[in-house]
Design a protein around this motif. Structure first.
Motif, PDB file in Angstrom:
ATOM      1  N   GLN A 224     -34.680 -67.223 -21.546  1.00 30.82           N
ATOM      2  CA  GLN A 224     -35.758 -67.315 -22.530  1.00 30.82           C
ATOM      3  C   GLN A 224     -36.300 -65.922 -22.803  1.00 30.82           C
ATOM      4  N   LYS A 225     -36.567 -65.649 -24.064  1.00 27.49           N
ATOM      5  CA  LYS A 225     -37.174 -64.359 -24.399  1.00 27.49           C
ATOM      6  C   LYS A 225     -38.500 -64.608 -25.093  1.00 27.49           C
ATOM      7  N   TYR A 226     -39.547 -63.961 -24.603  1.00 27.09           N
ATOM      8  CA  TYR A 226     -40.860 -64.098 -25.215  1.00 27.09           C
ATOM      9  C   TYR A 226     -41.247 -62.784 -25.887  1.00 27.09           C
ATOM     10  N   GLY A 227     -41.556 -62.853 -27.169  1.00 29.91           N
ATOM     11  CA  GLY A 227     -41.921 -61.669 -27.940  1.00 29.91           C
ATOM     12  C   GLY A 227     -43.357 -61.249 -27.688  1.00 29.91           C
ATOM     13  N   GLY A 228     -43.731 -60.119 -28.253  1.00 30.90           N
ATOM     14  CA  GLY A 228     -45.047 -59.530 -28.024  1.00 30.90           C
ATOM     15  C   GLY A 228     -46.212 -60.467 -28.316  1.00 30.90           C
ATOM     16  N   SER A 229     -46.106 -61.246 -29.396  1.00 27.51           N
ATOM     17  CA  SER A 229     -47.239 -62.114 -29.747  1.00 27.51           C
ATOM     18  C   SER A 229     -47.363 -63.287 -28.781  1.00 27.51           C
ATOM     19  N   SER A 230     -46.270 -63.647 -28.089  1.00 27.39           N
ATOM     20  CA  SER A 230     -46.326 -64.755 -27.123  1.00 27.39           C
ATOM     21  C   SER A 230     -46.954 -64.335 -25.790  1.00 27.39           C
ATOM     22  N   VAL A 231     -47.036 -63.011 -25.559  1.00 25.46           N
ATOM     23  CA  VAL A 231     -47.650 -62.520 -24.313  1.00 25.46           C
ATOM     24  C   VAL A 231     -48.773 -61.528 -24.635  1.00 25.46           C
ATOM     25  N   ALA A 232     -49.474 -61.798 -25.752  1.00 26.30           N
ATOM     26  CA  ALA A 232     -50.435 -60.822 -26.275  1.00 26.30           C
ATOM     27  C   ALA A 232     -51.632 -60.572 -25.362  1.00 26.30           C
TER      28      ALA A 232
ATOM     29  N   ILE B 158     -36.850 -62.809 -20.477  1.00 21.76           N
ATOM     30  CA  ILE B 158     -36.940 -61.433 -20.973  1.00 21.76           C
ATOM     31  C   ILE B 158     -38.271 -61.322 -21.710  1.00 21.76           C
ATOM     32  N   VAL B 159     -39.026 -60.273 -21.441  1.00 20.80           N
ATOM     33  CA  VAL B 159     -40.309 -60.119 -22.139  1.00 20.80           C
ATOM     34  C   VAL B 159     -40.364 -58.846 -22.961  1.00 20.80           C
ATOM     35  N   SER B 160     -41.152 -58.931 -24.044  1.00 20.31           N
ATOM     36  CA  SER B 160     -41.510 -57.757 -24.838  1.00 20.31           C
ATOM     37  C   SER B 160     -42.857 -57.243 -24.337  1.00 20.31           C
ATOM     38  N   ALA B 161     -43.258 -56.125 -24.904  1.00 16.47           N
ATOM     39  CA  ALA B 161     -44.570 -55.576 -24.570  1.00 16.47           C
ATOM     40  C   ALA B 161     -45.656 -56.456 -25.190  1.00 16.47           C
ATOM     41  N   MET B 162     -46.847 -56.473 -24.567  1.00 20.58           N
ATOM     42  CA  MET B 162     -47.943 -57.319 -25.039  1.00 20.58           C
ATOM     43  C   MET B 162     -48.394 -56.921 -26.449  1.00 20.58           C
ATOM     44  N   GLY B 163     -48.470 -57.907 -27.338  1.00 12.14           N
ATOM     45  CA  GLY B 163     -49.026 -57.682 -28.684  1.00 12.14           C
ATOM     46  C   GLY B 163     -48.461 -56.461 -29.368  1.00 12.14           C
ATOM     47  N   ASP B 164     -49.357 -55.574 -29.811  1.00 14.27           N
ATOM     48  CA  ASP B 164     -48.937 -54.377 -30.540  1.00 14.27           C
ATOM     49  C   ASP B 164     -48.819 -53.145 -29.640  1.00 14.27           C
ATOM     50  N   THR B 165     -48.625 -53.382 -28.346  1.00 11.68           N
ATOM     51  CA  THR B 165     -48.588 -52.266 -27.388  1.00 11.68           C
ATOM     52  C   THR B 165     -47.625 -51.161 -27.799  1.00 11.68           C
ATOM     53  N   THR B 166     -46.407 -51.528 -28.224  1.00  8.80           N
ATOM     54  CA  THR B 166     -45.410 -50.506 -28.558  1.00  8.80           C
ATOM     55  C   THR B 166     -45.918 -49.604 -29.691  1.00  8.80           C
ATOM     56  N   ASP B 167     -46.530 -50.224 -30.713  1.00  5.73           N
ATOM     57  CA  ASP B 167     -47.072 -49.431 -31.821  1.00  5.73           C
ATOM     58  C   ASP B 167     -48.204 -48.540 -31.345  1.00  5.73           C
ATOM     59  N   GLU B 168     -49.035 -49.080 -30.446  1.00  9.29           N
ATOM     60  CA  GLU B 168     -50.159 -48.284 -29.939  1.00  9.29           C
ATOM     61  C   GLU B 168     -49.656 -47.093 -29.122  1.00  9.29           C
TER      62      GLU B 168
ATOM     63  N   VAL C  18     -46.168 -72.649 -39.875  1.00  8.16           N
ATOM     64  CA  VAL C  18     -47.421 -72.284 -39.226  1.00  8.16           C
ATOM     65  C   VAL C  18     -47.177 -70.931 -38.577  1.00  8.16           C
ATOM     66  N   VAL C  19     -48.010 -69.960 -38.905  1.00 15.34           N
ATOM     67  CA  VAL C  19     -47.906 -68.671 -38.227  1.00 15.34           C
ATOM     68  C   VAL C  19     -48.949 -68.699 -37.123  1.00 15.34           C
ATOM     69  N   TYR C  20     -48.466 -68.784 -35.856  1.00 20.49           N
ATOM     70  CA  TYR C  20     -49.383 -69.013 -34.741  1.00 20.49           C
ATOM     71  C   TYR C  20     -50.070 -67.762 -34.254  1.00 20.49           C
ATOM     72  N   GLY C  21     -49.426 -66.623 -34.437  1.00 21.60           N
ATOM     73  CA  GLY C  21     -50.023 -65.425 -33.865  1.00 21.60           C
ATOM     74  C   GLY C  21     -49.417 -64.190 -34.475  1.00 21.60           C
ATOM     75  N   GLY C  22     -49.635 -63.080 -33.816  1.00 25.96           N
ATOM     76  CA  GLY C  22     -48.997 -61.849 -34.267  1.00 25.96           C
ATOM     77  C   GLY C  22     -49.771 -61.208 -35.400  1.00 25.96           C
ATOM     78  N   SER C  23     -49.767 -59.890 -35.404  1.00 24.67           N
ATOM     79  CA  SER C  23     -50.489 -59.185 -36.449  1.00 24.67           C
ATOM     80  C   SER C  23     -49.553 -58.846 -37.583  1.00 24.67           C
ATOM     81  N   GLY C  24     -48.251 -59.126 -37.393  1.00 24.36           N
ATOM     82  CA  GLY C  24     -47.270 -58.801 -38.420  1.00 24.36           C
ATOM     83  C   GLY C  24     -47.014 -57.309 -38.500  1.00 24.36           C
TER      84      GLY C  24
END
Ligand code: ASP
Ligand code: MG
Length: 424
Positions: A6-14, A39-49, A417-423
Motif C-alpha cells: 500500500q502506498k499513502y500519498g502526502g495528503s493521506s498522512v498530512a 510506502i509513504v510520502s512526506a506529510m502534506g506539502d512538506t516536500t514543497d516547503e 469527491v476531493v477529500y484533501g490535499g492542497s493541489g
C-alpha cells in the motif's frame, strides 16, 4: 495469505490524525490475514516547503544536498506511521529507501531505480511485522549517496517494491476515489474510470495527470502488476490499472476517449533563425540531451526561402528551462542560430483513449470544441492513442472542460469527491 503493498500519498498522512487513521487501515489489512508493506510520502506539502527553504539559502542548491534534505520528509512520515501502528498493538518497522534495497543510478533529483533488493523487508514480513518504507528515495550504486526519484516518486517506489516482493496487488492511496476522466478540481462532473490500460495510464501520466507517476506505470506494465488507485478517505473501489481492461471478463465497452489530461508545468523554447542544413537539429537536441533534459513536443517551421533559416520550438519541464537556455547559449557559436525565445505561460491539454485508434474524426471534434471555446492552439502532437495541444496557460481550464463536454464524458451528477490535499 496475500502480500499487499500500500502506498499513502502526502495528503493521506498530512497530520497526526491522518496518520492515526491510515495506521488503522493498515492494521485492518494485516488483521484480515495479509502481509503488508507500506510506502509513504512526506506529510502534506512538506516536500514543497523543504524546496522553498532550500531556495532561501541558495538559488542553486547542490543536487546531493537537495536530495539529502528532501528525503527527510519521507523519514518523518515513516517513523510516525510506525509509532502509530505500534500504539495499536502491532509491530511495525520503518526503513529508508536505502535500507529497503532501492538501488538507483546517481542522477540526483531524478534517479532511476536499477535494482531492488528488499531482503530486510522480507525478513520483517517473515517475522510478522508490518514494513513501512520511505518512498521517493534510494541509494546510488556507484556514489553511495542518497538519491530521489523525481517529484511524485513514491508511486514508483511502491510498484518497484511490489514487483520485487512479488506482491499480489499494489494499492495506491490518494485523496480522490480513483482516476477520473478529468481533474475534478477543474471539471466537477468528471467520472471515475473503473479500469484503464497501462498504455492509456502512461499517456495520462506523461500528460500531467498527477495521480500516478509515469515511471511507476512503466514499471507496473513491465511486471504486469495490477495497480489499484483508491482513496484513503473512503472504502470505495477505485480505478484498476491493468494490461487489458476490455477483455478481462468485463462487459465494459471500450470508450473512444478515456480522459482529458492537462499540464501547466511545461515551458516553450524557440530557437530562432537556425541555418536550414543537415545536422542542425541534431546539434540542438544533442546539446539538450547532454544537459539531461527531457524534451516533449517539437515543431520545426518551414524555412523562409529568403534567409535559408528556420525556427525550431520545443517544450520541456519549466524547472529545466534555465539549464536548457544556458546549454543552448553556450552552443550559439557552433549552431549559429540567431536568438532564443522563452515562454513559460503555456499549458498542455491532452485527449487520451485507446478507442481513438478505430474512430475517425476525434481530432476534428477536439479542435472544433477548442475553437468554439475561443481557445487558440499553439502546437500539436499526437500518438496512436493521444492528441495533445499547447495553449495559453489561461485557457487550460476552459479547454479541458470543452473537450470533456465534446466527448460526452460528463457525469449526470457530481461523482468526484476531493477529500484533501492542497493541489500544490
Ligand atoms: N514527497 C515527494 C513529492 O512530493 C514524493 C511523493 O509524494 O511521491 O514529490
Ligand atoms: Mg507529495
Amino acid at each position: 495469505m496475500a502480500l499487499v503493498v500500500q502506498k499513502y500519498g502526502g495528503s493521506s498522512v498530512a497530520d497526526a490524525s491522518c496518520i492515526k487513521r491510515v495506521a488503522q487501515r493498515i492494521v485492518a489489512t494485516k488483521k484480515a490475514g495479509n502481509d503488508v508493506t507500506v510506502i509513504v510520502s512526506a506529510m502534506g506539502d512538506t516536500t514543497d516547503e523543504l524546496l522553498d527553504l532550500a531556495e532561501q539559502v541558495s538559488p542553486l542548491p547542490p543536487g546531493r544536498e537537495l536530495d539529502m534534505l528532501l528525503t527527510s520528509g519521507e523519514r518523518i512520515s515513516m517513523a510516525l506511521l510506525a509509532m502509530a501502528i505500534a500504539n495499536l498493538g502491532y509491530e511495525a518497522r520503518s526503513f529508508t529507501g536505502s535500507q529497503a534495497g532501492v538501488i538507483t543510478n546517481s542522477t540526483h533529483g531524478k534517479a532511476r531505480i536499477i535494482d531492488v533488493t528488499p531482503s530486510r523487508i522480507r525478513e520483517a514480513l517473515d517475522r510478522g511485522h508490518i514494513a513501512i518504507v520511505a518512498g521517493f528515495q534510494g541509494v546510488s550504486q556507484d556514489t553511495k549517496d542518497i538519491t530521489t526519484l523525481g517529484r511524485g516518486g513514491s508511486d514508483t517506489t511502491a510498484v518497484a517494491l511490489a514487483a520485487a516482493l512479488d506482491a499480489d496487488v499494489c494499492e495506491i492511496y490518494t485523496d480522490v476515489d480513483g482516476i477520473f476522466t478529468a481533474d475534478p478540481r477543474i471539471v466537477p462532473t468528471a467520472r471515475k474510470i473503473p479500469k484503464v490500460s497501462y498504455d492509456e495510464m502512461m499517456e495520462m501520466a506523461a500528460c500531467g495527470a498527477k495521480i500516478l507517476h509515469l515511471r511507476c506505470v512503466e514499471y507496473a506494465r513491465r511486471f504486469a502488476l495490477p495497480i489499484h488507485v483508491r482513496s484513503s478517505f473512503s472504502t470505495r473501489e477505485g480505478t484498476w490499472v491493468v494490461s487489458d481492461p476490455y477483455t478481462e471478463g468485463t462487459e465494459m465497452e471500450q470508450p473512444i476517449i478515456s480522459g482529458v489530461a492537462h499540464d501547466r508545468s511545461e515551458a516553450k523554447i524557440t530557437v530562432v533563425g537556425v541555418p536550414d542544413k543537415v545536422g542542425e537539429a541534431a546539434a540542438i537536441f544533442k546539446t539538450l540531451a547532454g544537459a539531461e533534459i527531457n524534451i516533449d513536443m517539437i515543431v520545426q517551421n518551414v524555412s523562409a526561402a529568403a534567409t535559408g533559416r528556420t525556427d525550431i520550438s520545443f517544450t520541456l519541464p519549466t524547472a529545466d528551462s534555465s539549464t536548457a537556455l544556458t546549454a543552448l547559449k553556450r552552443m550559439q557559436g557552433e549552431i549559429a542560430f540567431e536568438s532564443l525565445l522563452f515562454d513559460d505561460q503555456i499549458g498542455k491539454v491532452s485527449l487520451i483513449g485507446a478507442g481513438m485508434r478505430s474512430h475517425p474524426g476525434v481530432t476534428a471534434t477536439f479542435f472544433a470544441a477548442l475553437a468554439d471555446a475561443g481557445v487558440n492552439i499553439e502546437m500539436i502532437s499526437t500518438s496512436e492513442i493521444r492528441i495533445s495541444v499547447i495553449v495559453d496557460q489561461d485557457d487550460v481550464d476552459v479547454a479541458v472542460a470543452a473537450a470533456h463536454r465534446a466527448f460526452e464524458l460528463d457525469a449526470d451528477q457530481v461523482e468526484a469527491v476531493v477529500y484533501g490535499g492542497s493541489g500544490r
